[in-house]
Design an enzyme around this catalytic site. Structure first.
Site, PDB file in Angstrom:
ATOM      1  N   ARG A  31       6.221   8.184 -10.063  1.00 32.17           N
ATOM      2  CA  ARG A  31       7.148   8.725  -9.084  1.00 32.17           C
ATOM      3  C   ARG A  31       7.797   7.535  -8.258  1.00 32.17           C
ATOM      4  NH1 ARG A  31       3.469  12.689  -6.409  1.00 32.17           N
ATOM      5  NH2 ARG A  31       1.596  11.618  -7.459  1.00 32.17           N
ATOM      6  N   ARG A  84      12.995 -13.393  11.537  1.00 26.56           N
ATOM      7  CA  ARG A  84      12.597 -13.259   9.909  1.00 26.56           C
ATOM      8  C   ARG A  84      11.084 -13.831   9.647  1.00 26.56           C
ATOM      9  NH1 ARG A  84      17.243 -15.489   7.428  1.00 26.56           N
ATOM     10  NH2 ARG A  84      15.819 -15.885   5.684  1.00 26.56           N
ATOM     11  N   GLN A 135      -7.031  -3.162 -18.027  1.00 28.08           N
ATOM     12  CA  GLN A 135      -7.696  -2.034 -18.316  1.00 28.08           C
ATOM     13  C   GLN A 135      -6.466  -1.412 -19.210  1.00 28.08           C
ATOM     14  OE1 GLN A 135      -7.602   1.601 -15.912  1.00 28.08           O
ATOM     15  NE2 GLN A 135      -9.174   2.583 -17.070  1.00 28.08           N
TER      16      GLN A 135
HETATM   17  C1  UD1 Z   1      -8.739  10.209  -7.481  1.00 31.18           C
HETATM   18  C2  UD1 Z   1      -9.996  10.946  -7.475  1.00 31.18           C
HETATM   19  C3  UD1 Z   1      -9.912  12.136  -6.197  1.00 31.18           C
HETATM   20  C4  UD1 Z   1      -9.455  11.895  -4.847  1.00 31.18           C
HETATM   21  C5  UD1 Z   1      -8.025  10.871  -4.943  1.00 31.18           C
HETATM   22  C6  UD1 Z   1      -8.069  10.338  -3.601  1.00 31.18           C
HETATM   23  C7  UD1 Z   1     -10.962  10.565  -9.611  1.00 31.18           C
HETATM   24  C8  UD1 Z   1     -11.073  11.491 -10.999  1.00 31.18           C
HETATM   25  N1  UD1 Z   1     -10.016  11.678  -8.592  1.00 31.18           N
HETATM   26  O1  UD1 Z   1      -7.745  11.072  -8.007  1.00 31.18           O
HETATM   27  O2  UD1 Z   1     -11.085  12.820  -6.255  1.00 31.18           O
HETATM   28  O3  UD1 Z   1      -9.395  12.848  -3.875  1.00 31.18           O
HETATM   29  O4  UD1 Z   1      -8.384   9.887  -6.085  1.00 31.18           O
HETATM   30  O5  UD1 Z   1      -6.733   9.639  -3.768  1.00 31.18           O
HETATM   31  O6  UD1 Z   1     -11.356   9.556  -9.472  1.00 31.18           O
HETATM   32  N2  UD1 Z   1      -6.599   3.944 -11.754  1.00 31.18           N
HETATM   33  C9  UD1 Z   1      -6.619   3.017 -12.628  1.00 31.18           C
HETATM   34  N3  UD1 Z   1      -7.021   3.399 -14.039  1.00 31.18           N
HETATM   35  C10 UD1 Z   1      -7.394   4.587 -14.473  1.00 31.18           C
HETATM   36  C11 UD1 Z   1      -6.780   5.605 -13.872  1.00 31.18           C
HETATM   37  C12 UD1 Z   1      -6.524   5.417 -12.472  1.00 31.18           C
HETATM   38  O7  UD1 Z   1      -6.741   1.938 -12.530  1.00 31.18           O
HETATM   39  O8  UD1 Z   1      -7.216   4.763 -15.629  1.00 31.18           O
HETATM   40  C13 UD1 Z   1      -6.151   3.843 -10.612  1.00 31.18           C
HETATM   41  C14 UD1 Z   1      -4.953   4.282 -10.052  1.00 31.18           C
HETATM   42  O9  UD1 Z   1      -3.935   3.116  -9.966  1.00 31.18           O
HETATM   43  C15 UD1 Z   1      -4.781   4.654  -8.439  1.00 31.18           C
HETATM   44  C16 UD1 Z   1      -6.442   5.077  -8.469  1.00 31.18           C
HETATM   45  O10 UD1 Z   1      -7.160   4.657  -9.598  1.00 31.18           O
HETATM   46  O11 UD1 Z   1      -4.765   3.493  -7.898  1.00 31.18           O
HETATM   47  C17 UD1 Z   1      -6.542   6.729  -8.467  1.00 31.18           C
HETATM   48  O12 UD1 Z   1      -6.038   7.159  -9.591  1.00 31.18           O
HETATM   49  P1  UD1 Z   1      -5.152   8.432  -9.580  1.00 31.18           P
HETATM   50  O13 UD1 Z   1      -4.955   8.887 -10.990  1.00 31.18           O
HETATM   51  O14 UD1 Z   1      -4.163   8.273  -8.533  1.00 31.18           O
HETATM   52  O15 UD1 Z   1      -6.359   9.530  -8.888  1.00 31.18           O
HETATM   53  P2  UD1 Z   1      -6.221  10.896  -8.141  1.00 31.18           P
HETATM   54  O16 UD1 Z   1      -5.918  11.784  -9.418  1.00 31.18           O
HETATM   55  O17 UD1 Z   1      -5.329  10.589  -6.980  1.00 31.18           O
END
Ligand code: UD1
Ligand code: MG
Length: 426
Positions: free
Chosen positions: A14, A302, A75
């Site tokens: 996004r 700056r 990853q």
């Molecule tokens: C996650 C939590 C949710 C919480 C929220 C808070 C889980 C399953 N859910 O959801 O409970 O309320 O964060 O913001 O954890 N990322 C990786 N590798 C992956 C997937 C994600 O590095 O394979 C990183 C993303 O870049 C991000 C973070 O993990 O920085 C969170 O991932 P995201 O998919 O945003 O999780 P949410 O669905 O927001």
């Protein structure tokens, strides 16, 4: 000392950008940089493991150049937050103390909160502590599900939640402190039987309960701190929130800021009391501004700017990498870059330090000693030194050093042609 794992492998679709999400900046510092610095400033963590995936190389370069206690781990593919954390297993094989886990896209988290959170975890002898927050509108967050005796039961993602679970307004902030030695084995037991088909880190709560670990929640006091960046609109909002925090600090310390809504001040700027910042100023980077200074309106600092007390930087003045001693004025339409300026100097309107040679790409210094007066519309072609007390006449183009107390004039003499206009009109 404990370790941290910072998740940042996600794509950030996004943001609609060629830049990886965690490398978007606020006051020229990457979102990830804010998180790493907050963790480092707790003084409780000695090493950070950053989980990278999308545009991993760029993120890794950034981390390598800026944070020597931080290491990136790839990853690929990204199979969920639980999978992401498990990437650190080979690096923390023999480690069994605590690990704090957080996300790279929440730049407003503070060291104070992290410190309190880690200390809460330690003092409660917890094995797993999750940070929770109370949100009026909890949409999109994982919900904290508690037992009837208020102990933690599990975290349920919105996409997996029943209507009743969705009505819970205590959410998972996405920050955890875990006893690594005790939860290491959880990762091989996580399942993907959920709505997103991912390995959820949040499942370690339920796993911890099943394995008789001590599981606790710490409730965040200021929800702003976990504000996550998913879009350019979020980025603009976080910029403003961080700026407000900085402005409030300066107001509390006795700086006068006439219009906080149009004033931008980077977190790394120090300002002495009784300095006045007029509206519409942008102060970026690392700066030290003394007391009783006047800045703006419409000034641009700056970075690497040091102003002693009683310095005036007026409208449409840009200053970069410059030190200015006390009681010196640059009030109008001026550029000062790579300069050292003494005390009691007057920089006339429209003065430019020509510090950059675009052919050689070399930047050079301008040195202006105490009590110098620079006439309006002058160009000081660096490298150049104006010695103490010298005057530069208006429209000076200064390409040589000017000795003390001398006058430098480079303009052609004024010529008056009597009655020229009346003759021309005939
Ligand atoms: C996650 C939590 C949710 C919480 C929220 C808070 C889980 C399953 N859910 O959801 O409970 O309320 O964060 O913001 O954890 N990322 C990786 N590798 C992956 C997937 C994600 O590095 O394979 C990183 C993303 O870049 C991000 C973070 O993990 O920085 C969170 O991932 P995201 O998919 O945003 O999780 P949410 O669905 O927001
Ligand atoms: Mg997600």
């Amino acid at each position: 000392m404990i370790k941290s794992i910072i998740l940042g492998a996600g794509k950030g679709t996004r943001m609609k950008s060629e830049t990886p999400k965690v490398l978007h900046t606020i006051f020229d510092k990457a979102l990830l940089g804010y998180v790493i610095e907050a963790v480092n400033a707790t003084n409780l963590v000695d090493e950070n493991y950053i989980i990278v995936g999308h545009q991993a190389e760029e993120v890794e370069n950034y981390v390598k150049t800026n944070y020597e206690n931080s290491k990136c781990i790839l990853q690929n593919p990204q199979l969920g937050t639980g999978h992401a954390v498990s990437m650190a297993l080979p690096f923390l094989k023999d480690f069994d103390d605590d690990v704090v886990i957080l996300c790279g896209d929440t730049p407003l988290i503070t060291a104070e909160t992290l410190k309190e959170f880690i200390e809460y975890h330690k003092s409660g002898n917890s094995d797993i502590t999750v940070m929770s927050a109370i949100f009026e509108n909890p949409a999109n967050y994982g919900r904290i599900i508690r037992n009837s005796d208020n102990t933690l039961n599990s975290i349920i993602e919105e996409k997996d939640a029943t209507a009743e679970q969705k009505s819970v307004n205590e959410i998972n902030a996405g920050i955890y402190c875990v006893n690594w030695g005790k939860i290491k084995t959880a990762f091989s037991e996580l399942k993907t039987n959920n709505a997103q088909g991912e390995y959820y880190l949040t499942d370690i709560i339920k796993w911890g309960n099943e394995n008789k670990l001590r599981v606790n929640a710490y409730t965040l006091k200021n929800n702003e701190e976990i504000f996550g960046i998913n879009s350019k609109a979020n980025l603009a909002e976080a910029y403003k929130l961080l700026n407000n925090r900085v402005i409030n600090k300066h107001l509390t310390n006795g700086v006068t800021i006439i219009d906080p809504s149009t004033t931008w001040i980077s977190p790394e700027t120090e300002i002495g009391s009784d300095t006045v910042i007029y509206p519409s100023c942008y102060i970026n980077g690392r700066n030290k501004i003394g007391s009783h200074c006047k800045i703006g309106p419409f000034a641009h600092l700056r970075g690497d700017v040091i102003l002693e007390d009683y310095v005036k930087i007026g409208n449409f003045v840009e200053v970069k990498k410059t030190t200015i001693k006390s009681h010196t004025n640059a009030c109008h339409l001026t550029y000062l870059g790579d300069s050292e300026i003494g005390t009691n100097v007057n920089i006339g309107a429209g003065t430019i330090t020509a510090n950059y040679n675009p052919l050689t790409k070399v930047k050079s210094k301008t040195i202006i000693k105490d009590n110098v007066k620079i006439g309006s519309n002058s160009v000081l072609v660096a490298p150049v030194t104006i010695e103490e007390g010298a005057n530069v006449g208006a429209v000076g183009v200064i390409t040589k050093n000017i000795p003390s107390w001398a006058l430098a004039i480079t303009r052609s003499p004024l010529k008056i042609v009597e009655n020229w206009v009346s003759r021309a009109l005939k």
